[in-house]
Write an enzyme that holds these catalytic residues in place. Structure first.
Site, PDB file in Angstrom:
ATOM      1  N   ALA A  71      49.942  95.030  30.525  1.00 40.92           N
ATOM      2  CA  ALA A  71      49.093  95.808  29.617  1.00 40.92           C
ATOM      3  C   ALA A  71      47.993  96.540  30.381  1.00 40.92           C
ATOM      4  O   ALA A  71      47.580  97.635  29.990  1.00 40.92           O
ATOM      5  CB  ALA A  71      48.480  94.881  28.578  1.00 40.92           C
ATOM      6  N   THR A  72      47.525  95.931  31.455  1.00 40.32           N
ATOM      7  CA  THR A  72      46.494  96.590  32.259  1.00 40.32           C
ATOM      8  C   THR A  72      47.001  97.948  32.741  1.00 40.32           C
ATOM      9  O   THR A  72      46.277  98.947  32.705  1.00 40.32           O
ATOM     10  CB  THR A  72      46.127  95.678  33.460  1.00 40.32           C
ATOM     11  OG1 THR A  72      45.597  94.448  32.940  1.00 40.32           O
ATOM     12  CG2 THR A  72      45.114  96.329  34.374  1.00 40.32           C
ATOM     13  N   ASN A 153      40.632  89.780  21.958  1.00 39.70           N
ATOM     14  CA  ASN A 153      41.158  88.612  22.663  1.00 39.70           C
ATOM     15  C   ASN A 153      40.201  87.425  22.650  1.00 39.70           C
ATOM     16  O   ASN A 153      40.628  86.286  22.799  1.00 39.70           O
ATOM     17  CB  ASN A 153      41.537  88.971  24.105  1.00 39.70           C
ATOM     18  CG  ASN A 153      40.509  89.823  24.799  1.00 39.70           C
ATOM     19  OD1 ASN A 153      40.135  90.900  24.305  1.00 39.70           O
ATOM     20  ND2 ASN A 153      40.023  89.370  25.923  1.00 39.70           N
ATOM     21  N   SER A 201      52.141  93.491  25.939  1.00 34.91           N
ATOM     22  CA  SER A 201      52.338  92.692  27.153  1.00 34.91           C
ATOM     23  C   SER A 201      53.178  91.470  26.809  1.00 34.91           C
ATOM     24  O   SER A 201      52.785  90.663  25.959  1.00 34.91           O
ATOM     25  CB  SER A 201      50.979  92.253  27.694  1.00 34.91           C
ATOM     26  OG  SER A 201      51.154  91.514  28.870  1.00 34.91           O
ATOM     27  N   ALA A 202      54.326  91.328  27.485  1.00 37.25           N
ATOM     28  CA  ALA A 202      55.303  90.292  27.099  1.00 37.25           C
ATOM     29  C   ALA A 202      54.749  88.868  27.222  1.00 37.25           C
ATOM     30  O   ALA A 202      55.059  88.002  26.407  1.00 37.25           O
ATOM     31  CB  ALA A 202      56.564  90.426  27.952  1.00 37.25           C
ATOM     32  N   HIS A 203      53.907  88.631  28.240  1.00 40.45           N
ATOM     33  CA  HIS A 203      53.510  87.229  28.477  1.00 40.45           C
ATOM     34  C   HIS A 203      52.533  86.703  27.432  1.00 40.45           C
ATOM     35  O   HIS A 203      52.214  85.517  27.418  1.00 40.45           O
ATOM     36  CB  HIS A 203      52.967  87.034  29.892  1.00 40.45           C
ATOM     37  CG  HIS A 203      51.583  87.566  30.159  1.00 40.45           C
ATOM     38  ND1 HIS A 203      50.482  86.752  30.170  1.00 40.45           N
ATOM     39  CD2 HIS A 203      51.134  88.814  30.425  1.00 40.45           C
ATOM     40  CE1 HIS A 203      49.405  87.482  30.470  1.00 40.45           C
ATOM     41  NE2 HIS A 203      49.771  88.739  30.616  1.00 40.45           N
ATOM     42  N   THR A 239      62.720 101.142  40.381  1.00 41.50           N
ATOM     43  CA  THR A 239      63.850 100.337  39.908  1.00 41.50           C
ATOM     44  C   THR A 239      63.413  99.443  38.749  1.00 41.50           C
ATOM     45  O   THR A 239      62.356  98.820  38.806  1.00 41.50           O
ATOM     46  CB  THR A 239      64.404  99.481  41.069  1.00 41.50           C
ATOM     47  OG1 THR A 239      64.768 100.378  42.113  1.00 41.50           O
ATOM     48  CG2 THR A 239      65.602  98.654  40.643  1.00 41.50           C
ATOM     49  N   CYS A 326      33.031  83.484  36.165  1.00 40.04           N
ATOM     50  CA  CYS A 326      32.064  82.897  37.094  1.00 40.04           C
ATOM     51  C   CYS A 326      31.893  83.847  38.257  1.00 40.04           C
ATOM     52  O   CYS A 326      32.777  83.966  39.091  1.00 40.04           O
ATOM     53  CB  CYS A 326      32.602  81.577  37.636  1.00 40.04           C
ATOM     54  SG  CYS A 326      32.099  80.177  36.677  1.00 40.04           S
TER      55      CYS A 326
HETATM   56  N1  PLP Z   1      44.428  93.690  26.643  1.00 39.01           N
HETATM   57  C1  PLP Z   1      44.081  92.560  26.009  1.00 39.01           C
HETATM   58  C2  PLP Z   1      43.498  92.626  24.638  1.00 39.01           C
HETATM   59  C3  PLP Z   1      44.280  91.328  26.638  1.00 39.01           C
HETATM   60  O1  PLP Z   1      43.944  90.200  26.003  1.00 39.01           O
HETATM   61  C4  PLP Z   1      44.848  91.304  27.932  1.00 39.01           C
HETATM   62  C5  PLP Z   1      45.013  90.021  28.648  1.00 39.01           C
HETATM   63  O2  PLP Z   1      44.157  89.160  28.622  1.00 39.01           O
HETATM   64  C6  PLP Z   1      45.192  92.514  28.542  1.00 39.01           C
HETATM   65  C7  PLP Z   1      44.968  93.686  27.861  1.00 39.01           C
HETATM   66  C8  PLP Z   1      45.803  92.560  29.902  1.00 39.01           C
HETATM   67  O3  PLP Z   1      47.116  92.087  29.862  1.00 39.01           O
HETATM   68  P1  PLP Z   1      48.026  91.997  31.160  1.00 39.01           P
HETATM   69  O4  PLP Z   1      47.846  90.633  31.706  1.00 39.01           O
HETATM   70  O5  PLP Z   1      49.423  92.221  30.677  1.00 39.01           O
HETATM   71  O6  PLP Z   1      47.587  93.072  32.088  1.00 39.01           O
END
Ligand code: PLP
Length: 396
Positions: A71-72, A153, A201-203, A239, A326
């Protein structure tokens, strides 16, 4: 006992997801772009996975879903491409965000701000929520993009993205939402309101790490993120991450199937756990439950540093989070708590418990006992917690 209550950070990979991915490491490992059977035997599973991702967010065929590494990456791509397409060319000069976006949005915005883009950071109110009217008030004819996350989040607060998206449409401003914490927790339908870009984001929904996606509406295409090939329609060369894509597709399918369970059973477990936590004196939860995703609790224990609480929990096998980082010797306060305007001593006391469909009642019962013990111990040695009833401080 080990209890994992940090599901907003990442989730366990669903065993069916793992099973779907496994053959694509050592058996069907061909490069999908090659011209032989090792390649073509990967095609059906990739196609199916992409269909599941489209179906999971109700994306029409003509729109694009581009697989990224996280997602980043998707968030960086949207803001930087908008900068190149609209700001650098002088067509527009402004974007709007909430002040509590994920750092992958905030830091990217700061970067394009340093390159000359004007950025408005919308405040959240005392409940951790955004007023859609603030979007309307800040849009100008030079606004290129509004980016507001769907679910926060930290607090789990659900932001009014439908209303914000529709305000953007009225003003012909592009709208992006970071839906990382919404997938698998809320119904996501990109056709039910105006949204141009949506990050996943899949994870975060029981898929593998290292694979994300960006939904992009037809006619609102961004510039290619990675040049050099034809993969992902030329938007992101390189790829394909075949097992990752297959895993994300399966995870999306499972998340859609489990959505009712998440919104009813997980919510009920969360609510009961929260009721018990709130029986501990001097505890506070910011966002009202009905305005929150079903799995999240951000709770403050007055007089206890969040990090100290995590330390005690971790010693007894319970994983949670503070949301604060931290930085060397400095303990930073939770940025969302600061944005809400929490008193300085409370901003350091937030602890986030985030559940998943794998969380059990037994785990929550155990966690509650651990939390109660930690509260007694830590308030007993707290220099800032002087007002607790004596009986409670000594654990009675
Ligand atoms: N956006 C939100 C709202 C998130 O909670 C997170 C992960 O904590 C991210 C983006 C980033 O996700 P990724 O680990 O897939 O880069």
């Amino acid at each position: 006992m080990r209890v994992y209550l940090d599901n907003n950070a990442t989730t366990i990979v669903d065993p069916y997801v793992f099973g779907a991915m496994e053959p694509y490491f050592v058996q069907k490992y061909g490069n999908p772009n090659s011209l032989h059977e090792f390649a073509s035997e990967t095609h059906p599973a990739i196609k199916q996975a992409m269909e599941k991702i489209y179906a999971g967010i109700h994306a029409p065929k003509e729109d694009s879903v581009v697989i990224t590494s996280c997602a980043t990456e998707s968030n960086n791509w949207v803001l930087k491409s908008i900068y190149f397409q609209y700001i650098l060319t002088g067509r527009k000069n402004h974007i709007i965000l909430s002040e509590v976006e994920h750092p992958s949005i905030i830091a990217t915005a700061k970067f394009i701000e340093s390159m000359g883009c004007r950025v408005t950071y919308l405040p959240i109110n005392h409940e951790g929520l955004i007023d859609p009217q603030s979007v309307r008030d800040n849009i100008t004819d030079k606004t290129a993009l509004v980016s507001v996350m769907w679910v926060n989040n930290e607090t789990g607060a659900i932001f009014p993205v439908e209303e914000i998206g529709n305000i953007c449409a009225e003003h012909k401003v592009l709208f992006h939402t970071d839906a990382v914490q919404a997938i698998g927790k809320l119904p996501v339908d990109v056709q039910s309101f105006n949204v141009d870009y949506l990050t996943m984001s899949a994870h975060k929904f029981h898929g593998p790490k290292g694979v994300g996606a960006l939904y992009m509406k037809k006619g609102k295409e961004l510039l290619p993120l990675l040049h050099g090939g034809s993969q992902m329609g030329g938007y992101r060369s390189g790829t394909l991450n075949v097992p990752g894509i297959i895993g994300m597709g399966k995870a999306m399918e499972q998340a859609v199937d489990a959505l009712d369970f998440e919104m009813s059973d997980v919510r009920q477990m969360r609510d009961e756990f929260e009721d018990e936590l709130l029986k501990i004196p001097d505890t506070f939860v910011v966002t009202p439950r009905e305005k929150r995703a079903a799995n999240t609790i951000l709770i403050s224990f007055r007089g206890i540093e969040g990090e100290s609480m995590l330390w005690d929990l971790n010693r007894e096998g319970v994983a949670a989070s503070t949301g604060s980082a931290c930085a060397s010797e400095d303990l930073e306060s939770n940025p969302v708590m600061e944005a809400i305007g929490a008193e300085a001593d409370l901003a350091h006391t937030a602890v986030r418990f985030s559940l998943s469909r794998y969380t059990t009642q037994e785990e929550l019962d155990y966690t509650l006992e651990v939390v109660k013990r930690a509260v007694v111990r830590l308030r007993g040695i707290s220099s800032s917690y002087a007002y607790a009833p004596e009986g409670y401080k000594s654990g009675h």
